[in-house]
Design a protein around this motif. Sequence first.
Motif, PDB file in Angstrom:
ATOM      1  N   ILE A  60       0.830   7.412  -6.242  1.00 32.48           N
ATOM      2  CA  ILE A  60      -0.289   8.362  -6.346  1.00 32.48           C
ATOM      3  C   ILE A  60       0.154   9.744  -5.893  1.00 32.48           C
ATOM      4  CG2 ILE A  60      -2.624   8.858  -5.556  1.00 32.48           C
ATOM      5  CD1 ILE A  60      -2.993   5.830  -5.173  1.00 32.48           C
TER       6      ILE A  60
ATOM      7  N   HIS B 118       0.824  -1.210   0.000  1.00 33.47           N
ATOM      8  CA  HIS B 118       0.000   0.000   0.000  1.00 33.47           C
ATOM      9  C   HIS B 118       0.861   1.264   0.000  1.00 33.47           C
ATOM     10  CE1 HIS B 118      -3.165  -2.886   1.189  1.00 33.47           C
ATOM     11  NE2 HIS B 118      -3.990  -2.010   0.649  1.00 33.47           N
ATOM     12  N   TRP B 119       2.036   1.193   0.643  1.00 36.77           N
ATOM     13  CA  TRP B 119       2.883   2.377   0.647  1.00 36.77           C
ATOM     14  C   TRP B 119       3.507   2.637  -0.710  1.00 36.77           C
ATOM     15  CZ3 TRP B 119       3.282   6.531   3.407  1.00 36.77           C
ATOM     16  CH2 TRP B 119       2.761   6.537   4.689  1.00 36.77           C
TER      17      TRP B 119
ATOM     18  N   ALA C  63       1.911   2.067  -3.467  1.00 36.21           N
ATOM     19  CA  ALA C  63       0.817   2.728  -4.182  1.00 36.21           C
ATOM     20  C   ALA C  63       0.661   4.178  -3.739  1.00 36.21           C
ATOM     21  CB  ALA C  63      -0.477   1.956  -3.952  1.00 36.21           C
ATOM     22  N   ARG C  64       0.805   4.421  -2.424  1.00 37.87           N
ATOM     23  CA  ARG C  64       0.672   5.805  -1.939  1.00 37.87           C
ATOM     24  C   ARG C  64       1.751   6.709  -2.554  1.00 37.87           C
ATOM     25  NH1 ARG C  64      -0.057   3.015   3.295  1.00 37.87           N
ATOM     26  NH2 ARG C  64      -2.307   3.014   3.775  1.00 37.87           N
TER      27      ARG C  64
ATOM     28  N   ALA D  50      -5.290   4.603  -2.323  1.00 41.35           N
ATOM     29  CA  ALA D  50      -4.430   3.491  -1.897  1.00 41.35           C
ATOM     30  C   ALA D  50      -5.180   2.529  -0.994  1.00 41.35           C
ATOM     31  CB  ALA D  50      -3.198   4.036  -1.186  1.00 41.35           C
TER      32      ALA D  50
ATOM     33  N   LEU E  25      -6.980  -0.574  -2.641  1.00 44.42           N
ATOM     34  CA  LEU E  25      -6.235  -1.661  -3.260  1.00 44.42           C
ATOM     35  C   LEU E  25      -6.527  -2.978  -2.547  1.00 44.42           C
ATOM     36  CD1 LEU E  25      -2.706  -0.103  -3.867  1.00 44.42           C
ATOM     37  CD2 LEU E  25      -4.430  -0.633  -5.582  1.00 44.42           C
TER      38      LEU E  25
END
Length: 495
Positions: free
Chosen positions: A110, A103-104, A106-107, A204, A207
């Motif tokens: 973004i 997730h990080w 993805a963060r 995020a 996901l």
Amino acid sequence: MRFSFLCKIAIVIALVVLFDRLFPDSFSGARIGGFAGVWLMGLVLGRGDVRRNKRACIALAVAALFTGSLFDDPGPLAWALFWCALSVAVLLPKVSGFDDAWHWGARLMIHAVGGIGKPFADLRRFGRSRQRKRANAGSVMAMLGLPLVGGALFVTLFAAANPLIAQTLAAIRLPSVWQILLWTFVAVCVWPSLRPQAAVMRLAGRLPDPEPVLPGTSLPSVLIALALFNAIFAVQNGLDIAFLWNGGALPAGMTQTEYVHRGAYPLIGTALIAGVMALAMLRPGSASAHHPWARRLVTLWVVQNLVLVASSILRTIDYVEASMLTAWRIAALAWMALVALGLVLICWRILRGRSARWLINWNAFVAAVVLTVCSFVDLGALAASWNVRQQAPAAIDLCYIGQVGDGALLPLIALEHRRMDAVTRDRVRYARDLIFTDLSARQDSWTEWTPRGARRLARATAMLGPNPARPLAVEQPAWRNCDGSIEHPAPPAQP
């Protein structure tokens, strides 16, 4: 709130002005580390929530570590790692904690993409909030109209009457379009660190968990596939053990060099695909995840993949010994080691029932450690030192050594002290003289100066002594090639 917004605007303006003063010509030198350090301090001043968050403070400390690397010897890898650490510190106060690297990642993506439009969105929002005060703004403009118009008129008249005023006004230079675009780019890069995009956390968070899924992963299908895959891999590994590891006789028409140099990277790709398939076939909750034979077969398959990676590493080492070591080959060996460790973690995850988040976090942590080490180590200098120690002077590729840059200076000076023929020594001196001259010129300029370059120059000067030998002078029309060899023009054709 309004004071905080104005404070952030002031920080961005200060960073833009600093960027304009530090980088009038190029983005290079230790000044990159200085700008990164000021950006870090601006974030601490402008974001109270970052200062109060303990996890964010850890990320700030990591960013400060990469600031040191950027100051000592800046490079793209150190800058990318600095930005990642800075962005993690920016976003951590917006989430409950560090959940997982999936997730990080993805963060951060973004945040990098969505942050481009953040300054313009804030300007538009600020403009809407000021619509209610247009009447007051109009009265202010009416009040300032007479002073501004009258002042401009009198300045124009005085400029016509006084040459000193005229010269002062003529010396004023408005910024070029390129400067305005560059300032805008810097502001767009800095502003999201002070006001991150709210959509980063929302997008995020949507996901799914990083569990790979493959169709047709019923228990019979998995058992048949694992048995077949193990048999196929056993053939490949058996051939490698026979011909690569033990040096067996190859079939007619195939050389050992062809066999060794052909498949290092395809084998690594095969191991990566196999690792993802192993995770998909034994994902938690599936029938195969708890079946004893499925677990044994997938363990055997992972072990075979480790043999495959070891063969790829051996192929690369043999290739290095047959030619030379380069920075990219060091990076390739490090990547292969990471793949091998990832396979071990996959096996451990399957046998111990760990989550996909556990697996991704550990892989990301190990990769971050390796990249951090690489950001502080000059891989080109390591490659040049190895080539100088292991190869004969006449066999060293001086063209590649020249591409390494000042990292090859000290190895070249050490090479110059070895025994060699006069022609080779002259070529080595030419390569060394080019790098030494270039490094000296860059260290004399504050825009290009770096602490690592200064240390190398000082050590090189001490090793060469007060009167270093110079390469032979070459007169036109002759010239030198990249390896220092002297080339003469072809004689004219006889009629």
